[in-house]
Write an enzyme that holds these catalytic residues in place. Sequence first.
Site, short mmCIF file in Angstrom:
data_model
loop_
_atom_site.label_atom_id
_atom_site.label_comp_id
_atom_site.label_asym_id
_atom_site.label_seq_id
_atom_site.Cartn_x
_atom_site.Cartn_y
_atom_site.Cartn_z
N SER A 137 3.59 0.87 9.81
CA SER A 137 2.87 -0.20 9.94
C SER A 137 2.92 -0.64 11.11
CB SER A 137 3.44 -1.16 9.06
OG SER A 137 4.69 -1.59 9.16
N HIS A 151 -3.83 -5.33 13.07
CA HIS A 151 -2.74 -4.88 12.22
C HIS A 151 -3.34 -3.62 11.35
CE1 HIS A 151 -1.89 -4.77 7.66
NE2 HIS A 151 -0.58 -4.52 8.15
N TYR A 154 -0.31 2.55 6.69
CA TYR A 154 -0.84 3.76 6.01
C TYR A 154 0.34 4.01 5.38
CZ TYR A 154 -5.39 3.14 8.30
OH TYR A 154 -6.36 2.56 9.22
N ARG A 155 0.41 4.38 4.05
CA ARG A 155 1.67 4.64 3.48
C ARG A 155 1.19 5.71 2.14
NH1 ARG A 155 -0.30 -0.30 2.49
NH2 ARG A 155 -1.13 -0.56 0.05
N GLY A 306 18.71 -7.98 0.33
CA GLY A 306 19.12 -6.43 0.94
C GLY A 306 17.71 -6.04 1.74
#
Lengths: 349, 349
Positions: A137, A151, A154-155, A306
Amino acid sequence: SLSPAKEVECEGSNPTKKMSRAVEADGKLRLQGLTDDSPIRLRMEAYVKKLQEQITSELEKVDGQAKFKKDQWVRAEGGDGISMVLQDGKVFEKAGVAVSVVYGMLPPAAVAQMRSQHPNIKASSTESVPFFATGISCVIHPHNPNAPTVHFNYRYFELEDENGGEPLSWWFGGGCDLTPTILYEEDAVHFHKVIKEACDKHDPRYYRDFKKWCDDYFYISHRGERRGIGGIFFDDLEDKSVDELFSYVQSCGNAFVHQYVPIMERRKNMKFTKEDKHWQQLRRGRYVEFNLVHDRGTKFGLLTPGARIESIMMSMPLTARWEYMHEPDVKAHGKLMEVLKAPRDWIPL
Amino acid sequence: SLSPAKEVECEGSNPTKKMSRAVEADGKLRLQGLTDDSPIRLRMEAYVKKLQEQITSELEKVDGQAKFKKDQWVRAEGGDGISMVLQDGKVFEKAGVAVSVVYGMLPPAAVAQMRSQHPNIKASSTESVPFFATGISCVIHPHNPNAPTVHFNYRYFELEDENGGEPLSWWFGGGCDLTPTILYEEDAVHFHKVIKEACDKHDPRYYRDFKKWCDDYFYISHRGERRGIGGIFFDDLEDKSVDELFSYVQSCGNAFVHQYVPIMERRKNMKFTKEDKHWQQLRRGRYVEFNLVHDRGTKFGLLTPGARIESIMMSMPLTARWEYMHEPDVKAHGKLMEVLKAPRDWIPL
């Protein structure tokens, strides 16, 4: 938008259980070197890490002065990441490019929640399911108000077979969008044209569908405005073979430098006024509003104990401004405001 | 925190139905003039409007230069408000004091939702219920980093008997809290001491309970920090007669000038460094994060179609800053950060 790390941490992975056998074996495969037969998750991971190097190197050339600082982190429950940030450069106010690899076990509640968004998930909702996610990102805020913020993300996500077989489910997600402070229509057309070409190589419907999805997603509903002039946005993409879609996502990722760098070269040295800078700061405020109030990934991330907060907040501009009852200068910015209220088809669909 | 206008708009009032008979008759009562026997809702409305005048006048004296601008607005579905904002003054970067009066019909879904938070509500959850809400809210951001940001809000809410009898349910809510950029312990002690005295006149438990509630409420969970050094916070307050609680809320509202003005007089002309200002801007960023990510009133308001956005965003600082991986200067700000992580009892409880 969702980065894998955020998405996963929000789903509440359980560190007390192990990962899948397939993911366990990944360490060895990484050392041996990847081939075209290696699992997509490892090829995607290698791809986003290479893309991060390439993009940060191109952006350093555009800046001409500042260098990215590199932070590597390891996730105790499984995975690692590299955050690269350039702050207060000559051209860029703040530019962040981050990659992450995250794996572990998704608890039943998270699987159930995921099933509500992904009806085709092949996993029991009464047991923890091993997962793997990786992605890249990037958010870039330039100093010059003539130069737009950009912006992309890609995942890739997998739910694993515990016994090391093929993934139970997998999908790609991502997109890119441009947020100008001062509207140059030629920049908007260029940005869309380059990503449309990348889309068209893989499916004639992708650009049209994902352009619309982008306009819908980056909507600051409480302002009645989009965040910018759009781009593409997609999620849960699994409508072709995993190899075909990996190839599509690479086309998108590879397009980024061609989408953005020519615009920056045109804008980075343009003269600007105090009023332009003031207007930019107010628009930065809107960017903050979208990210903190509406962006799914940021919201999930911030509410997750976390999570790596600094990676999530990397997308924030260095500075922003809010004025009570500010009215935009219609002569200067009326056209931008129109386009933010009613998205335009920059390229005939 | 919740301002009545936000709370109500979020509950989704239905403009097609009328208000209660009691509220219908309020217009006449307002014209005739109020007495100690007038309904509390009208006396609270008159009180917050007078308090707004008094506080803005005192703040103008502190600024010594800028004046508040007054916006009056009318709500089509019933009610009105006055927003007063001083922007870019000599002492104040941005100061907003707003009052509102809102009434109409709450749809069944909103009543049902309200019942989940207010178990004692005496209203059917299958029909719309008339309501009335009024309150004052205030956020002040000074220029000088030695001077703290402050916020307060006091409000009254009623669910009405359709036939014009006594309200079915009512409660008060509100509180005040201080957000220093540079910690002066004497300021924190003073702020708490004055509001404790106001509380102690009415109930020995109020300060202790509401101080704790404030520390819990103004928690930026994703940072593990409170927004500031606290104050008081209360909601759904209905544990005494409505007259006694109205008197309590007036004590709190009247205390504000005494809580804040002496601090401002000590701090407004202090010298400060570039580093102090830089630190202030980063803390402003945290203020934005709390308001947009965690504050219930802001979140509800922003997600409500038709809300008056400018009134909601009045609480934002004029400017804010986000840096990647910024580490506070421990020598200068270590004590503040400690106090934000572990709230302190500024006065023995």
